[in-house]
Scaffold this motif. Structure first.
Motif, PDB file in Angstrom:
ATOM      1  N   GLN A 101      44.921 -33.392  77.204  1.00  0.00           N
ATOM      2  CA  GLN A 101      43.893 -33.730  78.027  1.00  0.00           C
ATOM      3  C   GLN A 101      42.543 -32.666  77.871  1.00  0.00           C
ATOM      4  OE1 GLN A 101      44.632 -35.451  81.846  1.00  0.00           O
ATOM      5  NE2 GLN A 101      42.346 -35.528  82.378  1.00  0.00           N
ATOM      6  N   TRP A 102      41.480 -33.336  77.755  1.00  0.00           N
ATOM      7  CA  TRP A 102      40.491 -32.367  77.510  1.00  0.00           C
ATOM      8  C   TRP A 102      40.239 -31.628  78.677  1.00  0.00           C
ATOM      9  CZ3 TRP A 102      36.569 -36.084  75.042  1.00  0.00           C
ATOM     10  CH2 TRP A 102      36.970 -36.585  73.665  1.00  0.00           C
ATOM     11  N   GLU A 103      40.117 -30.075  78.774  1.00  0.00           N
ATOM     12  CA  GLU A 103      39.928 -29.522  79.870  1.00  0.00           C
ATOM     13  C   GLU A 103      38.409 -29.463  80.320  1.00  0.00           C
ATOM     14  OE1 GLU A 103      41.070 -28.003  76.874  1.00  0.00           O
ATOM     15  OE2 GLU A 103      42.983 -28.206  77.245  1.00  0.00           O
ATOM     16  N   PRO A 104      38.260 -29.164  81.468  1.00  0.00           N
ATOM     17  CA  PRO A 104      36.665 -29.064  81.863  1.00  0.00           C
ATOM     18  C   PRO A 104      36.243 -27.740  80.895  1.00  0.00           C
ATOM     19  CG  PRO A 104      37.967 -29.597  83.934  1.00  0.00           C
ATOM     20  CD  PRO A 104      38.813 -29.455  82.707  1.00  0.00           C
ATOM     21  N   GLU A 105      34.953 -27.672  80.718  1.00  0.00           N
ATOM     22  CA  GLU A 105      34.418 -26.734  80.245  1.00  0.00           C
ATOM     23  C   GLU A 105      34.690 -26.742  78.659  1.00  0.00           C
ATOM     24  OE1 GLU A 105      32.346 -25.064  82.048  1.00  0.00           O
ATOM     25  OE2 GLU A 105      33.104 -26.343  83.748  1.00  0.00           O
ATOM     26  N   SER A 106      35.505 -27.497  78.203  1.00  0.00           N
ATOM     27  CA  SER A 106      35.838 -27.573  76.714  1.00  0.00           C
ATOM     28  C   SER A 106      34.840 -28.273  75.917  1.00  0.00           C
ATOM     29  CB  SER A 106      37.307 -28.107  76.438  1.00  0.00           C
ATOM     30  OG  SER A 106      36.934 -29.695  76.677  1.00  0.00           O
ATOM     31  N   LYS A 107      34.481 -27.875  74.660  1.00  0.00           N
ATOM     32  CA  LYS A 107      33.547 -28.604  73.775  1.00  0.00           C
ATOM     33  C   LYS A 107      33.702 -29.945  73.913  1.00  0.00           C
ATOM     34  CE  LYS A 107      31.652 -28.577  69.381  1.00  0.00           C
ATOM     35  NZ  LYS A 107      31.568 -28.307  67.913  1.00  0.00           N
ATOM     36  N   GLU A 108      34.874 -30.621  73.559  1.00  0.00           N
ATOM     37  CA  GLU A 108      34.687 -31.951  73.776  1.00  0.00           C
ATOM     38  C   GLU A 108      34.425 -32.525  74.972  1.00  0.00           C
ATOM     39  OE1 GLU A 108      38.505 -30.382  71.290  1.00  0.00           O
ATOM     40  OE2 GLU A 108      37.503 -29.842  73.293  1.00  0.00           O
ATOM     41  N   TYR A 109      35.052 -32.362  76.190  1.00  0.00           N
ATOM     42  CA  TYR A 109      34.613 -32.531  77.398  1.00  0.00           C
ATOM     43  C   TYR A 109      33.363 -32.517  77.752  1.00  0.00           C
ATOM     44  CZ  TYR A 109      35.485 -32.716  82.726  1.00  0.00           C
ATOM     45  OH  TYR A 109      35.406 -33.172  84.029  1.00  0.00           O
ATOM     46  N   GLU A 110      32.758 -31.498  77.613  1.00  0.00           N
ATOM     47  CA  GLU A 110      31.269 -31.524  77.800  1.00  0.00           C
ATOM     48  C   GLU A 110      30.419 -32.214  77.031  1.00  0.00           C
ATOM     49  OE1 GLU A 110      29.938 -30.124  80.614  1.00  0.00           O
ATOM     50  OE2 GLU A 110      31.943 -29.131  80.915  1.00  0.00           O
ATOM     51  N   THR A 111      30.757 -32.473  75.787  1.00  0.00           N
ATOM     52  CA  THR A 111      29.958 -33.590  74.850  1.00  0.00           C
ATOM     53  C   THR A 111      30.192 -34.633  75.384  1.00  0.00           C
ATOM     54  OG1 THR A 111      30.457 -31.831  72.800  1.00  0.00           O
ATOM     55  CG2 THR A 111      29.865 -34.268  72.479  1.00  0.00           C
ATOM     56  N   MET A 112      31.347 -35.176  75.745  1.00  0.00           N
ATOM     57  CA  MET A 112      31.589 -36.419  76.270  1.00  0.00           C
ATOM     58  C   MET A 112      30.838 -36.996  77.761  1.00  0.00           C
ATOM     59  SD  MET A 112      32.516 -39.392  75.532  1.00  0.00           S
ATOM     60  CE  MET A 112      32.309 -40.995  76.421  1.00  0.00           C
ATOM     61  N   ARG A 113      30.859 -35.711  78.561  1.00  0.00           N
ATOM     62  CA  ARG A 113      30.188 -35.939  79.768  1.00  0.00           C
ATOM     63  C   ARG A 113      28.639 -35.972  79.376  1.00  0.00           C
ATOM     64  NH1 ARG A 113      30.583 -31.652  83.770  1.00  0.00           N
ATOM     65  NH2 ARG A 113      29.357 -33.032  85.060  1.00  0.00           N
ATOM     66  N   LYS A 114      28.118 -35.360  78.531  1.00  0.00           N
ATOM     67  CA  LYS A 114      26.695 -35.612  78.308  1.00  0.00           C
ATOM     68  C   LYS A 114      26.441 -37.152  77.604  1.00  0.00           C
ATOM     69  CE  LYS A 114      23.173 -33.403  75.538  1.00  0.00           C
ATOM     70  NZ  LYS A 114      22.422 -34.041  74.688  1.00  0.00           N
ATOM     71  N   LEU A 115      27.347 -37.560  76.891  1.00  0.00           N
ATOM     72  CA  LEU A 115      27.242 -38.866  76.218  1.00  0.00           C
ATOM     73  C   LEU A 115      27.254 -39.913  77.287  1.00  0.00           C
ATOM     74  CD1 LEU A 115      28.976 -38.705  72.914  1.00  0.00           C
ATOM     75  CD2 LEU A 115      26.682 -38.671  73.255  1.00  0.00           C
ATOM     76  N   GLY A 116      28.167 -39.620  78.187  1.00  0.00           N
ATOM     77  CA  GLY A 116      28.328 -40.587  79.312  1.00  0.00           C
ATOM     78  C   GLY A 116      27.198 -40.717  80.347  1.00  0.00           C
ATOM     79  N   ARG A 117      26.567 -39.370  80.281  1.00  0.00           N
ATOM     80  CA  ARG A 117      25.343 -39.369  81.259  1.00  0.00           C
ATOM     81  C   ARG A 117      24.153 -40.141  80.541  1.00  0.00           C
ATOM     82  NH1 ARG A 117      26.904 -34.160  82.299  1.00  0.00           N
ATOM     83  NH2 ARG A 117      25.546 -33.381  80.801  1.00  0.00           N
ATOM     84  N   GLU A 118      24.057 -39.960  79.137  1.00  0.00           N
ATOM     85  CA  GLU A 118      22.889 -40.495  78.550  1.00  0.00           C
ATOM     86  C   GLU A 118      22.904 -42.132  78.016  1.00  0.00           C
ATOM     87  OE1 GLU A 118      22.591 -37.730  75.377  1.00  0.00           O
ATOM     88  OE2 GLU A 118      21.730 -36.038  76.565  1.00  0.00           O
ATOM     89  N   HIS A 119      24.209 -42.538  78.051  1.00  0.00           N
ATOM     90  CA  HIS A 119      24.348 -43.695  77.410  1.00  0.00           C
ATOM     91  C   HIS A 119      25.125 -44.811  78.477  1.00  0.00           C
ATOM     92  CE1 HIS A 119      22.652 -42.573  73.637  1.00  0.00           C
ATOM     93  NE2 HIS A 119      23.422 -41.688  73.699  1.00  0.00           N
ATOM     94  N   ASN A 120      25.042 -46.015  78.610  1.00  0.00           N
ATOM     95  CA  ASN A 120      25.740 -46.818  79.218  1.00  0.00           C
ATOM     96  C   ASN A 120      26.038 -48.144  78.332  1.00  0.00           C
ATOM     97  OD1 ASN A 120      26.568 -45.768  81.557  1.00  0.00           O
ATOM     98  ND2 ASN A 120      24.355 -46.121  82.670  1.00  0.00           N
ATOM     99  N   ASP A 121      25.501 -48.025  77.039  1.00  0.00           N
ATOM    100  CA  ASP A 121      25.548 -49.241  76.230  1.00  0.00           C
ATOM    101  C   ASP A 121      26.904 -49.258  75.716  1.00  0.00           C
ATOM    102  OD1 ASP A 121      25.044 -51.345  74.562  1.00  0.00           O
ATOM    103  OD2 ASP A 121      24.278 -49.926  73.174  1.00  0.00           O
ATOM    104  N   ALA A 122      27.835 -50.512  76.048  1.00  0.00           N
ATOM    105  CA  ALA A 122      29.044 -50.736  75.482  1.00  0.00           C
ATOM    106  C   ALA A 122      29.065 -50.423  73.816  1.00  0.00           C
ATOM    107  CB  ALA A 122      29.869 -51.911  75.902  1.00  0.00           C
ATOM    108  N   GLY A 123      27.993 -51.174  73.100  1.00  0.00           N
ATOM    109  CA  GLY A 123      27.835 -51.036  71.797  1.00  0.00           C
ATOM    110  C   GLY A 123      27.765 -49.638  71.295  1.00  0.00           C
ATOM    111  N   TYR A 124      27.207 -48.696  71.789  1.00  0.00           N
ATOM    112  CA  TYR A 124      27.078 -47.258  71.669  1.00  0.00           C
ATOM    113  C   TYR A 124      28.664 -46.589  71.525  1.00  0.00           C
ATOM    114  CZ  TYR A 124      26.120 -42.431  71.630  1.00  0.00           C
ATOM    115  OH  TYR A 124      25.953 -40.989  71.299  1.00  0.00           O
ATOM    116  N   PHE A 125      29.244 -46.891  72.498  1.00  0.00           N
ATOM    117  CA  PHE A 125      30.482 -46.379  72.743  1.00  0.00           C
ATOM    118  C   PHE A 125      31.562 -46.932  71.798  1.00  0.00           C
ATOM    119  CE2 PHE A 125      28.621 -44.614  76.548  1.00  0.00           C
ATOM    120  CZ  PHE A 125      28.932 -43.378  76.279  1.00  0.00           C
ATOM    121  N   MET A 126      31.521 -48.488  71.581  1.00  0.00           N
ATOM    122  CA  MET A 126      32.532 -48.942  70.630  1.00  0.00           C
ATOM    123  C   MET A 126      32.268 -48.347  69.305  1.00  0.00           C
ATOM    124  SD  MET A 126      34.257 -50.503  72.709  1.00  0.00           S
ATOM    125  CE  MET A 126      35.298 -51.261  71.468  1.00  0.00           C
TER     126      MET A 126
END
Length: 181
Positions: A99-124
């Motif tokens: 499970q991605w740890e807070p502060e890891s590169k993957e975790y922070e990248t995904m948090r950023k994507l989640g803040r910037e996008h709410n479109d299901a098509g984007y994530f799919m």
């Protein structure tokens, strides 16, 4: 504007709804592609994701006549997503995945994507080419973001109720005003 039955707005504009829709679509894809057919977890995860989304809709629909019902249903949505969060965490644990740890590169990248996008098509577009471990981690982060949004929504609904009252108070006030009291 009708003072007794105010318009409650479009639930599709709520960030909590949009995020919950993304979570539902990711979960459906995940279950269909990475869990065994006939596994009870498939139905439970899909139902928890669906419940998260649908209870937001139902709460918004009930809002004009029952603040209590709206608050209750938004809280049910929050609880359903917490259940789903545990399912994704269990998936990772039982399969020896990280499970991605807070502060890891993957975790922070995904948090950023989640803040910037709410479109299901984007994530799919992203999840369709990722392994199960990555998708589960993505879902965990999105669920945590939705949980925060629902918490803030519940705070706002509670404050609105304390400030403005509910349907019964509006009915009484309007009747008094109509009678000249």
């Amino acid at each position: 504007m009708n003072e007794l039955l105010p318009r409650t707005g479009n639930y599709k504009k709520l960030l909590s709804y949009q995020k919950s829709d993304v979570i539902f679509q990711i979960t459906y894809f995940f279950c269909q592609n990475f869990l065994a057919k006939g596994d009870r977890t498939v139905d439970q995860m899909i139902q928890a994701a669906r419940s998260g989304k649908q209870n937001i809709i139902e709460g918004c629909a009930a809002a004009s006549t029952s603040s209590k019902t709206e608050i209750k249903l938004v809280n049910v949505a929050k609880a359903s997503l917490k259940e789903l969060l545990e399912d994704y965490e269990d998936y990772l644990k039982t399969r020896g995945c990280r499970q991605w740890e807070p502060e890891s590169k993957e975790y922070e990248t995904m948090r950023k994507l989640g803040r910037e996008h709410n479109d299901a098509g984007y994530f799919m577009n992203i999840v369709e080419s990722r392994p199960a471990e990555t998708i589960a981690n993505m879902a965990i982060i999105l669920i945590n973001q939705a949980d925060y949004l629902l918490y803030k929504q519940l705070e706002r609904l509670s404050k609105d109720f304390v400030s403005n009252g509910g349907f019964s108070e509006r009915m009484s006030r309007l009747r008094r005003e109509n009678r000249g009291f």
